[in-house]
Design a protein around this motif. Structure first.
Motif, PDB file in Angstrom:
ATOM      1  N   LEU A 269       0.854  -1.181   0.000  1.00  0.00           N
ATOM      2  CA  LEU A 269       0.000   0.000   0.000  1.00  0.00           C
ATOM      3  C   LEU A 269       0.894   1.236   0.000  1.00  0.00           C
ATOM      4  N   THR A 270       0.739   2.085  -0.995  1.00  0.00           N
ATOM      5  CA  THR A 270       1.641   3.219  -1.180  1.00  0.00           C
ATOM      6  C   THR A 270       0.842   4.519  -1.308  1.00  0.00           C
ATOM      7  N   PRO A 271       1.533   5.661  -1.167  1.00  0.00           N
ATOM      8  CA  PRO A 271       0.866   6.928  -1.477  1.00  0.00           C
ATOM      9  C   PRO A 271       0.406   6.930  -2.935  1.00  0.00           C
ATOM     10  N   PHE A 272      -0.537   7.781  -3.234  1.00  0.00           N
ATOM     11  CA  PHE A 272      -1.080   7.892  -4.590  1.00  0.00           C
ATOM     12  C   PHE A 272       0.046   8.171  -5.589  1.00  0.00           C
ATOM     13  N   GLN A 273       0.088   7.347  -6.640  1.00  0.00           N
ATOM     14  CA  GLN A 273       1.101   7.520  -7.688  1.00  0.00           C
ATOM     15  C   GLN A 273       0.487   8.320  -8.844  1.00  0.00           C
ATOM     16  N   GLU A 274       0.948   9.548  -9.018  1.00  0.00           N
ATOM     17  CA  GLU A 274       0.388  10.399 -10.074  1.00  0.00           C
ATOM     18  C   GLU A 274       0.861   9.963 -11.452  1.00  0.00           C
ATOM     19  N   ASN A 275       1.982   9.336 -11.536  1.00  0.00           N
ATOM     20  CA  ASN A 275       2.445   8.792 -12.811  1.00  0.00           C
ATOM     21  C   ASN A 275       3.256   7.529 -12.531  1.00  0.00           C
ATOM     22  N   LYS A 276       3.580   6.827 -13.560  1.00  0.00           N
ATOM     23  CA  LYS A 276       4.227   5.525 -13.421  1.00  0.00           C
ATOM     24  C   LYS A 276       5.747   5.603 -13.466  1.00  0.00           C
ATOM     25  N   GLU A 277       6.292   6.804 -13.460  1.00  0.00           N
ATOM     26  CA  GLU A 277       7.726   6.937 -13.706  1.00  0.00           C
ATOM     27  C   GLU A 277       8.566   6.160 -12.705  1.00  0.00           C
ATOM     28  N   LYS A 278       8.309   6.346 -11.422  1.00  0.00           N
ATOM     29  CA  LYS A 278       9.112   5.651 -10.408  1.00  0.00           C
ATOM     30  C   LYS A 278       8.989   4.138 -10.543  1.00  0.00           C
ATOM     31  N   ILE A 279       7.735   3.667 -10.667  1.00  0.00           N
ATOM     32  CA  ILE A 279       7.493   2.233 -10.764  1.00  0.00           C
ATOM     33  C   ILE A 279       8.108   1.665 -12.036  1.00  0.00           C
ATOM     34  N   ASN A 280       7.894   2.349 -13.173  1.00  0.00           N
ATOM     35  CA  ASN A 280       8.408   1.846 -14.446  1.00  0.00           C
ATOM     36  C   ASN A 280       9.927   1.806 -14.466  1.00  0.00           C
ATOM     37  N   ASN A 281      10.566   2.865 -13.956  1.00  0.00           N
ATOM     38  CA  ASN A 281      12.032   2.893 -13.956  1.00  0.00           C
ATOM     39  C   ASN A 281      12.607   1.763 -13.102  1.00  0.00           C
ATOM     40  N   LEU A 282      11.995   1.540 -11.936  1.00  0.00           N
ATOM     41  CA  LEU A 282      12.479   0.465 -11.082  1.00  0.00           C
ATOM     42  C   LEU A 282      12.237  -0.890 -11.728  1.00  0.00           C
ATOM     43  N   GLN A 283      11.058  -1.076 -12.325  1.00  0.00           N
ATOM     44  CA  GLN A 283      10.774  -2.362 -12.966  1.00  0.00           C
ATOM     45  C   GLN A 283      11.750  -2.643 -14.106  1.00  0.00           C
ATOM     46  N   GLU A 284      12.043  -1.626 -14.915  1.00  0.00           N
ATOM     47  CA  GLU A 284      12.963  -1.847 -16.029  1.00  0.00           C
ATOM     48  C   GLU A 284      14.361  -2.202 -15.524  1.00  0.00           C
ATOM     49  N   ARG A 285      14.803  -1.508 -14.484  1.00  0.00           N
ATOM     50  CA  ARG A 285      16.127  -1.790 -13.928  1.00  0.00           C
ATOM     51  C   ARG A 285      16.190  -3.204 -13.350  1.00  0.00           C
ATOM     52  N   LEU A 286      15.138  -3.596 -12.637  1.00  0.00           N
ATOM     53  CA  LEU A 286      15.116  -4.927 -12.046  1.00  0.00           C
ATOM     54  C   LEU A 286      15.037  -6.014 -13.107  1.00  0.00           C
ATOM     55  N   ASN A 287      14.243  -5.779 -14.160  1.00  0.00           N
ATOM     56  CA  ASN A 287      14.123  -6.813 -15.194  1.00  0.00           C
ATOM     57  C   ASN A 287      15.389  -6.940 -16.043  1.00  0.00           C
ATOM     58  N   ARG A 288      16.129  -5.857 -16.201  1.00  0.00           N
ATOM     59  CA  ARG A 288      17.418  -5.970 -16.894  1.00  0.00           C
ATOM     60  C   ARG A 288      18.362  -6.842 -16.070  1.00  0.00           C
ATOM     61  N   TRP A 289      18.303  -6.662 -14.779  1.00  0.00           N
ATOM     62  CA  TRP A 289      19.123  -7.504 -13.892  1.00  0.00           C
ATOM     63  C   TRP A 289      18.656  -8.958 -13.937  1.00  0.00           C
ATOM     64  N   LEU A 290      17.345  -9.172 -13.859  1.00  0.00           N
ATOM     65  CA  LEU A 290      16.804 -10.539 -13.882  1.00  0.00           C
ATOM     66  C   LEU A 290      17.103 -11.232 -15.207  1.00  0.00           C
ATOM     67  N   LEU A 291      17.017 -10.487 -16.310  1.00  0.00           N
ATOM     68  CA  LEU A 291      17.288 -11.059 -17.624  1.00  0.00           C
ATOM     69  C   LEU A 291      18.732 -11.521 -17.720  1.00  0.00           C
ATOM     70  N   LYS A 292      19.636 -10.721 -17.181  1.00  0.00           N
ATOM     71  CA  LYS A 292      21.054 -11.086 -17.194  1.00  0.00           C
ATOM     72  C   LYS A 292      21.346 -12.234 -16.216  1.00  0.00           C
ATOM     73  N   GLU A 293      20.705 -12.187 -15.053  1.00  0.00           N
ATOM     74  CA  GLU A 293      20.980 -13.161 -13.998  1.00  0.00           C
ATOM     75  C   GLU A 293      20.385 -14.532 -14.295  1.00  0.00           C
ATOM     76  N   PHE A 294      19.188 -14.549 -14.909  1.00  0.00           N
ATOM     77  CA  PHE A 294      18.464 -15.813 -15.081  1.00  0.00           C
ATOM     78  C   PHE A 294      18.199 -16.168 -16.540  1.00  0.00           C
ATOM     79  N   GLN A 295      18.852 -15.493 -17.463  1.00  0.00           N
ATOM     80  CA  GLN A 295      18.761 -15.816 -18.885  1.00  0.00           C
ATOM     81  C   GLN A 295      17.325 -15.852 -19.398  1.00  0.00           C
TER      82      GLN A 295
END
Length: 761
Positions: A244-270
């Motif tokens: 449960l988080t404060p209201f997110q007015e845009n997806k920038e924070k979430i999207n940037n974190l997701q992209e960074r994490l998935n780049r790591w996951l893609l490299k780590e787990f092929q």
């Protein structure tokens, strides 16, 4: 590090909740005068109707009683009540609900709460009252079995959600909306199970542990990004998370974190593991009412849509041309030429990639681990961890995360960032001054039987079976809750009980069972089972290894005969734990394999058996190539696998004393009843004949003939038994029941089980 406004708000709610618990327990401690409300905490308490009146605390009705998926289910079911007892410091036993139909008397528990908490909290100026981790632990340890305001809302859940709401409002006290962040780490099974036999069990357990830690790190990354305390997490486990988080007015924070994490996951787990991450906004007033389900279900829909287009933001990374090399002999990846011996101490060990070598080394120390320290530093001053796990999530220095694994429950460290204590509810440990209040209980299904190399090897499990007089095989069990998504999405609708605190409570109680109570069930069976359960042997079942036990499922390996019986224990314990709610059941699949059989294939085989159980209307077990309802295996009911027409026909046949699979195996496996292997073979022949006649009768629509044509062959097999067996009084009900067509569907399973129990090769 400076305390954020969100953490301060969550602390105020936790302080008030603990003070309320003490007041209910009639403790002389009064901390209320030190608590001052802010706009965000005052509004949070109003939204959740949390006004800190001790009179609102009482006995907790079992929330599972309120789950209903079928419209025709009887509403007049007996209520169940939770036992009033705290979670012990370690190895908690399964707290089965009371079925007496009345709330338990709180007097003894109030005294217990006073005796345990007063010594730690009597000094209202002590740091313990400023320790959010400790106060949260106290609420969980002593408040999980109490209600607040409503009979089926646990005190710990209303306190946690009020704290989460206050933390979100701290960043905007007048906000009209919150955001529910949801995440799903998919591909877990692909990473865990796709390995060969060499060092498999050790590596398999390490892979499961590693992905649990990845989920934990993703949660921590989200909390850091959104500047929230741990109390904002509604649920995290099994690869799923909700915050449960404060209201997110845009997806920038979430999207940037997701992209960074998935780049790591893609490299780590092929590409095997992918993080779906999104959020749905909800009106603030929805947190305490049924409207909350709209946001919950919509967030899940968004996550499922993302899982259909994995890594669409990492296409450049996916399309990079990768040179192929000799495949790793363990996981078969071919994108690295860095292959070395999996076990340097064995000359004939397989050549393995860096990931598989790391998992093998991690598996060698996991059975000793009791705590983990999260840090941005590769080494801790004056500390010697047993092992260190490195997550390189990006290229910045702050993207390097290290988890240092310790054997002790209180590692001596300076300025910790976070300390994870595995299956630990000790107030003394959470109040340890060196931890500075930065602790977190980390639930982990981690039972194992220790062998020569820490965990038992597959060969050792097979040897245990052979020494028990059984065939030498390893058993693989996969099991999960039926219709779990429907239980959370619709299970509370028909009883008008849908709310965020109740959904959080369901999640918590499911996690308790699979991540905590199953450890106790494996470790001390006799202390953790309900009364009057059906089993083959009353002995313990120690020769098991939990590969994975998550939010709603498990994968267990062990001596095959113990794995089979453990599955019956788990099912019966879970049904009792959930108040025998007919809408909350388990399905499972078990495969048996020789030592050298590829482990990934064994995992697939048990998974296939589980899917066949799901296809059998759920609430079923796939075993020995057969699939029946659990009641049919246990012998608890009428002939469940017949159609209504067949049951009507067979009602004309005299009832029999034994029905199902387990009752026959239990009776026939007694030393007092001696039979030859030829009897088992004849029973298998009879089963084959019956199946053939059933198929023919279905085509000719001759139901009555189909159920009786095999009986002469069975009578012949029984007549060939030794005279002393036929004249044994204990054999008479067995003979009578075997000759009943009601039991003919079970002949193959009965014969197979008996054969494996009495064959050593």
């Amino acid at each position: 590090m400076q305390t954020s406004n969100s953490e301060k708000a969550a602390l105020r709610i936790a302080q008030e909740a603990v003070a309320t618990l003490l007041r209910w327990a009639e403790s002389p401690i009064n901390f209320t005068e030190y608590i001052s409300d802010s706009d965000c905490t005052e509004r949070a308490k109003k939204l959740l109707s949390f006004d800190a009146q001790s009179s609102k605390i009482g006995a907790l009705q079992l929330l599972f009683d309120e789950v209903k998926l079928r419209h025709d289910r009887n509403q007049n079911r007996v209520k169940h009540w939770c036992q009033m007892q705290e979670i012990p410091d370690s190895d908690p036993m399964v707290p089965y609900p009371l079925q007496d139909g009345y709330p338990p008397d709180p007097t003894a528990y109030k005294k217990r709460v006073r005796e345990k908490l007063d010594p730690h909290l009597k000094d209202t100026q002590s740091s313990n009252w400023q320790n959010l981790s400790l106060l949260s632990l106290i609420l969980e340890k002593y408040g999980f079995c109490l209600n607040y305001d409503s009979e089926n809302v646990a005190f710990v859940d209303i306190a946690r959600i009020t704290g989460a709401v206050a933390a979100a409002l701290a960043q905007n006290p007048s906000a009209e909306y919150f955001s529910l962040v949801a995440g799903d780490l998919s591909g877990i099974q692909s990473f865990i199970y796709t390995i060969s036999t060499d060092g498999a069990l050790k590596s398999l357990r390490a892979r499961s542990f590693y992905l649990e830690l990845v989920t934990e790190e993703i949660v921590q990354q989200l909390l850091d990004t959104l500047d929230l305390p741990r109390t904002s997490v509604i649920y995290a486990g099994g690869g799923n998370l909700y915050i449960l988080t404060p209201f997110q007015e845009n997806k920038e924070k979430i999207n940037n974190l997701q992209e960074r994490l998935n780049r790591w996951l893609l490299k780590e787990f092929q590409g095997k593991v992918f993080l779906a991450l999104d959020y749905e906004n909800l009106q603030c007033e929805w947190v305490s009412g049924s409207d909350f389900k709209q946001s919950w279900n919509q967030a899940i829909k968004k996550i499922n849509a993302q899982k259909q287009r994995k890594f669409n933001h990492q296409l450049d990374q996916l399309l990079e041309i990768q040179e192929s090399y000799t495949p790793c002999k363990v996981c078969h990846r071919d994108d690295t030429e860095d292959l070395k011996l999996l076990n340097p101490n064995e000359a004939d060990s397989s050549l393995a990639c860096p990931t598989c070598r790391a998992m093998f080394n991690l598996g060698g120390v996991l059975f000793k681990i009791n705590s983990l320290v999260r840090s941005h530093h590769p080494k801790l001053q004056d500390s010697q961890p047993l092992h260190t796990i490195n997550f390189q999530i990006g290229d910045r220095p702050e993207d390097y995360i290290y988890y240092h694994l310790f054997e002790g429950r209180k590692p001596i460290i300076d300025q910790p960032e976070l300390v994870l204590l595995i299956n630990n509810w000790s107030i003394n440990d959470y109040s340890f001054s060196r931890f500075e209040g930065k602790t977190l209980p980390w639930l982990l299904g981690n039972y194992f039987q220790q062998g020569e190399e820490g965990y038992m090897r597959a060969g050792e499990f097979a040897e245990i079976s052979q020494k028990a007089g059984c065939i030498s095989r390893v058993g693989y069990l996969r099991m999960d809750v039926d219709n779990l998504g429907q239980i959370f999405a619709k299970g509370l609708e028909q009883t008008n009980n849908y709310s965020l605190p109740r959904v959080a409570g369901l999640s918590r109680q499911m996690s308790y069972f699979f991540k905590t109570y199953l450890n106790g069930l494996a470790k001390s069976r006799s202390d953790n089972l309900p009364k009057n359960i059906q089993c083959l042997h009353n002995s313990e079942r120690p020769h098991l290894l939990f590969i994975y036990a998550g939010g709603d499922d498990l994968f267990v390996v062990g001596a095959w005969h113990e794995v089979v019986e453990f599955s019956f224990d788990v099912y019966q314990a879970f049904r009792c734990y959930t108040g025998y709610n007919p809408d909350i059941t388990l399905s499972a699949g078990i495969s048996l394999a020789p030592i050298k059989y590829p482990l990934y294939q064994s995992a697939d085989d048990s998974g296939d058996a589980e899917q066949k159980a799901k296809s059998n209307g759920r609430d079923s077990l796939g075993l020995f190539g057969q699939v029946f309802k659990w009641d049919a295996w246990l012998g608890n009911s009428e002939q469940l696998m017949l159609s209504h027409e067949d049951r009507d026909y067979l009602d004309k046949v005299e009832n029999v004393p034994l029905q199902g699979v387990l009752p026959f195996v239990r009776r026939l496996n007694q030393p007092s009843i001696e039979y030859s292997q030829s009897f088992i073979r004849n029973l298998l022949i009879v089963a084959q004949l019956r199946e053939q006649k059933i198929k023919e009768a279905e085509e000719e629509k001759k139901r009555d003939i189909s159920y009786f044509l095999h009986l002469p062959k069975l009578a012949y097999a029984l007549s060939r038994l030794p005279k002393q067996v036929q004249e044994n009084p204990e054999f008479k009900p067995i003979r009578q029941s075997l000759m009943s067509p009601r039991n003919s569907p079970y002949f193959r399973a009965i014969a197979t089980w008996l054969e494996l129990l009495n064959r050593e090769s």
